[in-house]
Scaffold this active site. Structure first.
Site, short mmCIF file in Angstrom:
data_model
loop_
_atom_site.label_atom_id
_atom_site.label_comp_id
_atom_site.label_asym_id
_atom_site.label_seq_id
_atom_site.Cartn_x
_atom_site.Cartn_y
_atom_site.Cartn_z
N LYS A 114 0.82 -1.21 0.00
CA LYS A 114 0.00 0.00 0.00
C LYS A 114 0.85 1.27 0.00
O LYS A 114 0.49 2.27 -0.62
CB LYS A 114 -0.94 0.01 1.21
CG LYS A 114 -2.03 -1.04 1.12
CD LYS A 114 -2.95 -1.00 2.31
CE LYS A 114 -4.07 -2.02 2.18
NZ LYS A 114 -4.98 -2.02 3.35
N LYS A 206 -8.81 -8.29 -10.16
CA LYS A 206 -9.89 -8.52 -9.21
C LYS A 206 -10.96 -7.45 -9.37
O LYS A 206 -10.68 -6.33 -9.82
CB LYS A 206 -9.37 -8.54 -7.77
CG LYS A 206 -8.92 -7.20 -7.22
CD LYS A 206 -8.50 -7.34 -5.76
CE LYS A 206 -8.11 -5.98 -5.17
NZ LYS A 206 -7.74 -6.10 -3.74
N LYS A 209 -13.71 -1.30 -7.03
CA LYS A 209 -14.40 -0.03 -7.28
C LYS A 209 -13.53 0.97 -8.01
O LYS A 209 -14.03 1.95 -8.56
CB LYS A 209 -14.86 0.58 -5.95
CG LYS A 209 -13.70 0.93 -5.02
CD LYS A 209 -14.20 1.45 -3.69
CE LYS A 209 -13.05 1.88 -2.79
NZ LYS A 209 -12.21 0.76 -2.35
#
Length: 343
Positions: A114, A206, A209
């Site tokens: 991240k 995957k 959003k």
């Protein structure tokens, strides 16, 4: 020491829920009400490790709580609440920050993924949040957690923290009246293979959003017409469906759509292919759309109703928080005493 069989899990309110969240997590929570005490949290404190617009955070928190209930969780049988209403999560997290070692945190691959090359500019919370996750679980002395592969390393850290706390404070734990460990060494709860839902436009990615195409994602609050439209426009290849799973190898989009059907129908992939093998997408897509609408549209309708009724949702979350605190407060009272805090 025998611990009460208790399950804890949570979902972070950081965006609109989609089919992957439902098949990968939420639907799997429901049967556990039959076998365990179950605590399901909306982990809003985790969400702010990266910037969230406050109004979006509130909306997404309500949406996740509504999804829990619409999917079949009973707020009378399960404890459903948002994390920030029970501040013992933060207090225990700080104590665990002082138990965990820097080396343990630095090995967490999710932080590396991240933060990327920008690690010096991300929040301290993003680095330290695995200790908050450990606090979420151990605050309720949870014996089992249903986790996916992406969270398995964090559960191992939770186990390490529990073991170190039990070891470091062994004398004080005994003096506090405990014959064994204070915290359980939480186990992974096997709930069967999770469905890893992929983008409807690219089977190599995957479902997310953040995808550029809205048609690639089925959101949990999509209506029946939109669900059907997205499935009928999903990317496929030119070949028909095989009669067995081996025939899906290397066909990512085909594998994804068949997997979604199998998950929604609670069937094996082989069973689905025994029915549709040899047929084309012109037959399969309408069948998948009909199935998806029959399963998801009622959930979407109930979510819409619940999210619109803030009074009902606030009452459910307050009740859940009160019941959660009834477990958490005695645990924290003992933790304060064990570590030497004057109360």
């Amino acid at each position: 020491m025998a611990f009460t069989p208790r399950v804890f899990s949570g979902i972070k309110p950081s965006g609109d829920l989609h089919l992957g969240n439902y098949l990968g997590a939420i639907r799997r929570f429901v049967p556990l009400q039959e076998t365990h005490q179950t605590i399901y949290c909306v982990v809003d404190m985790h969400a702010i490790t990266v910037w969230q617009e406050p109004e979006d955070l509130k909306r997404w928190t309500y949406e996740i709580a509504a999804a829990y209930i619409a999917a079949g969780l009973d707020p009378k049988r399960s404890i459903i609440f948002n994390q920030s209403q029970v501040m013992e999560h933060a207090e225990l997290s700080w104590i665990f920050n002082c138990v965990a070692r820097m080396g343990w945190m630095e090995r967490m691959t999710q932080f590396k993924d991240k933060a990327g090359e920008n690690s010096e500019n991300v929040s301290l919370g993003l680095f330290a949040y695995p200790s908050l996750m450990a606090a979420d679980i151990l605050l309720y002395k949870s014996t089992a957690v249903p986790v996916g592969e992406d969270q398995r390393q964090h559960l191992e850290l939770t186990r390490d923290i529990a073991k170190k706390f039990n070891h470091d404070f062994k004398k004080q734990i005994k003096a506090n009246g405990h014959k064994g460990d204070f915290f359980p060494v939480t186990e992974t709860l096997a709930t069967g293979p999770a469905m890893r839902v992929k983008s409807l436009k690219d089977g190599a990615k995957k479902m997310s959003k953040s995808d550029a195409s809205d048609l690639s994602v089925i959101y949990m609050m999509d209506g029946a017409d939109l669900i059907a439209k997205k499935i009928k426009r999903a990317t496929t290849d030119a070949d028909g469906l095989p009669s067995e799973a081996a025939g899906l190898e290397g066909r990512l989009e085909a594998e994804n759509l068949v997997g979604i059907y199998a998950a929604l129908a609670n069937q094996s992939v082989d069973h689905v292919l025994a029915t549709f093998g040899g047929q084309g997408w012109g037959a399969f897509k309408p069948a998948l759309a009909e199935l998806a609408v029959s399963v998801l549209a009622p959930i979407a309708d109930e979510m819409q109703r619940l999210v619109a009724d803030r009074g009902e949702m606030d009452a459910i979350l307050r009740d859940g928080a009160q019941r959660a605190r009834a477990i958490a407060q005695p645990v924290m009272d003992e933790v304060r005493n064990i570590v030497g805090f004057i109360r």
